[in-house]
Design an enzyme around this catalytic site. Structure first.
Site, mmCIF file in Angstrom:
data_model
loop_
_atom_site.group_PDB
_atom_site.id
_atom_site.type_symbol
_atom_site.label_atom_id
_atom_site.label_comp_id
_atom_site.label_asym_id
_atom_site.label_seq_id
_atom_site.Cartn_x
_atom_site.Cartn_y
_atom_site.Cartn_z
ATOM 1 N N THR A 376 40.775 35.868 34.104
ATOM 2 C CA THR A 376 40.226 34.751 33.346
ATOM 3 C C THR A 376 41.327 33.745 33.021
ATOM 4 O OG1 THR A 376 38.738 36.361 32.365
ATOM 5 C CG2 THR A 376 38.885 34.251 31.270
ATOM 6 N N GLY A 468 41.848 37.371 29.066
ATOM 7 C CA GLY A 468 42.279 38.656 28.548
ATOM 8 C C GLY A 468 41.223 39.739 28.495
#
Length: 564
Positions: A376, A468
């Site tokens: 991401t 994360g």
């Protein structure tokens, strides 16, 4: 433009409001800017966004340009083969959110990752063609630009085309990540491969991506049709046949982003504007903020034992709720109002005991009247007009499935792992899910992405988000508290060391030196299991101050803040 990069790779200690704050090495600038700012995961992409702002583009124009530039310069997570979420606030205070999350193909099924005995088949939802959901990033950018864009589409995509075809200089971190993934690239791409170099990559090498550049040219010239129809759709379908994947040309043609009403709430004097389901991030963030709101965090201090204990206990309960109640609202009635009811949140904290850790096996998802069972990257942008955008996009794992679309040069995601492959069985991030997040054709998988915009006194205050996986929510939560409660500037709030708890497994993950020895000892004495972790999150944020916009670019990566 003022832009400084000061390289000093050591830990520094700052004294802030009377207590010690441990941060990562400061290699970012903390200047103030009056006309706009871009904070994202790679310097070349940040520069692309800044140039768009300087040419009169607005925040959405810059976001489109940054998204495609990151697809070239940050292949670990920047993408055209993944999806994400956007939270938008206009200069006049109007808000909106765009869901361009990936979707399950039409032939997907609830038990598709299980064997005949109902056991999960290892790796099937992560490292194969079947791991990929229908990409949403290109449609998301087209949809956002159509509604809010100012400059011409081709003008915004062209910088990414140039970066791909002419090449760009890679950083030490990107070289390391590419070399680390090389073996898996070779293993999973027998037909055609990319991002490989004989002898390995080194800091300063030039990376040229010809096929990706040609794909971006089609997107530049034909917009949505350049990706979801024609040559690229055919290449995706052909790639799926090679690996027994599920995405078809029909799946691609039928994909569309969705505008959704943002989740809003308050924390003290601040208004929180964040992402609704199928992101779990917005609801979880507001639950966390309300759970700790009445406590004197400033007096206790940053990362001190009482502060850490309170945040961990709140996180424990919120992630338990996430496991049961959150999923795609188009398929499942998410009890938003009940989850955000202040009385409910307070009731969840009533069995919190300061004397001892609450075992996670004693915490279950909460209950309320009326409930029906059933890698991401982030970037923050503000323009000279005051429009603000927070966007988080993903391929899931670093480099996604590590499978390329042969002839098109981009990576496929492995977002199908974000579904509950089997209720009660954790995904790659250890997150537990239930029926609300089961696999169904056309359904969007649950996410932790938490792009967020904050107001104070009706005016823009902060733009924040992070990659994360499961740590996204807690990283955004702690960064917000660092500014509001602990009076940190934006850069130090982003750099400050973090910790994480997600209900199961029942451990507190901490970055190195996030807790001092005294704090660690006190928490362990109360029964908290504390374990070391690598980097937690890579937050990119912007703070509006009386002096101007201040960027926070996470020193855990190549993240860069640029303004003018």
């Amino acid at each position: 433009m003022i832009f400084k990069r000061i390289f000093c790779f050591y830990i520094i200690t700052l004294i802030v409001t009377g207590f010690t704050v441990k941060v990562y090495a400061q290699n970012k600038s903390s200047n103030y800017y009056s006309n706009g700012m871009v904070v994202c995961a790679y310097p070349d992409a940040a520069n692309v966004g800044l140039e768009v702002l300087k040419k009169g583009g607005n925040a959405v124009d810059a976001a489109v340009a940054v998204q495609f530039a990151l697809a070239v310069t940050h292949p670990q997570a920047g993408n055209i083969g993944g999806g994400g979420f956007m939270v938008y606030r206009s200069s006049k205070g109007a808000v909106n959110s765009l869901d361009f999350r990936e979707k399950a193909p039409e032939t997907a099924s609830e038990n598709m990752y299980q064997d005949a005995k109902g056991n999960i088949i290892a790796g099937l939802s992560l490292a194969t063609h079947r791991a990929s959901g229908i990409p949403g990033s290109v449609d998301g950018m087209v949809t956002a630009h159509k509604k809010y864009g100012k400059l011409k589409w081709a003008q915004l995509v062209q910088p990414a085309v140039d970066l791909a075809l002419r090449g760009f200089k890679i950083t030490k971190q990107l070289a390391s990540d590419l070399n680390r993934a090389a073996e898996e690239f070779r293993k999973r791409n027998p037909v055609e491969n990319y991002l490989l170099k004989d002898g390995g990559w080194q800091d300063g090498d030039i990376l040229v991506q010809e096929d990706l550049g040609k794909t971006l040219e089609l997107i530049r010239d034909k917009g949505r049709a350049g990706f979801y129809e024609g040559k690229i759709a055919e290449l995706v379908a052909a790639e799926m046949k090679i690996g027994n994947g599920l995405i078809t040309k029909n799946d691609l043609g039928n994909y569309h982003s969705v505008w959704r009403k943002p989740i809003t709430g308050t924390y003290k004097d601040f208004k929180i504007i964040t992402m609704p389901p199928p992101s779990s991030g917005g609801i979880a963030l507001l639950q966390l903020l309300h759970a700790v709101e009445k406590y004197p965090l400033f007096r206790w201090g940053f990362n001190r034992d009482s502060t850490v204990q309170l945040l961990v206990e709140a996180e424990r309960r919120v992630y338990a709720d996430r496991s049961k109640y959150l999923g795609d609202p188009d398929f499942y009635k998410v009890p938003v109002d009940s989850l955000l009811n202040p009385q409910y949140i307070e009731s969840r904290m009533k069995n919190f005991d300061w004397a001892a850790a609450t075992p996670s096996n004693s915490i279950q998802p909460g209950s309320f009247v009326g409930y029906e069972s059933s890698q991401t990257t982030h970037y923050s942008i503000v323009d000279k007009y005051g429009n603000a955008v927070a966007i988080t996009t993903t391929l899931n794992d670093s480099f996604g499935s590590k499978i390329f679309v042969a002839g098109a040069g981009f990576l496929l995601n492995n977002e199908m792992d974000d579904f509950s492959s089997k209720p009660g069985v954790p995904n790659m991030y250890g997150l537990i899910g239930g029926e609300a997040n089961s696999i169904q054709p056309g359904k969007r998988m649950l996410s932790s992405m938490t792009p967020t915009i904050i107001e104070k006194d009706g005016k823009l205050f902060m733009i924040v988000g992070t990659p994360g996986g499961s740590t996204i929510i807690t990283s955004v939560f702690q960064t917000i508290l660092n500014v509001i409660e602990f009076n940190m500037d934006m850069q130090n709030a982003v750099a400050a060391r973090r910790f994480h708890h997600q209900w199961l497994p029942d451990v507190v993950e901490t970055e190195a030196r996030a807790l001092n020895d005294d704090t660690r000892s006190k928490l362990q004495h109360k029964g908290y299991k504390i374990t070391g972790s690598g980097s937690i999150g890579r937050v990119d944020a912007i703070l509006k101050t009386p002096q101007g916009y201040q960027g926070g670019a996470d020193p855990r990566g190549d993240d860069t803040a640029m303004g003018w």
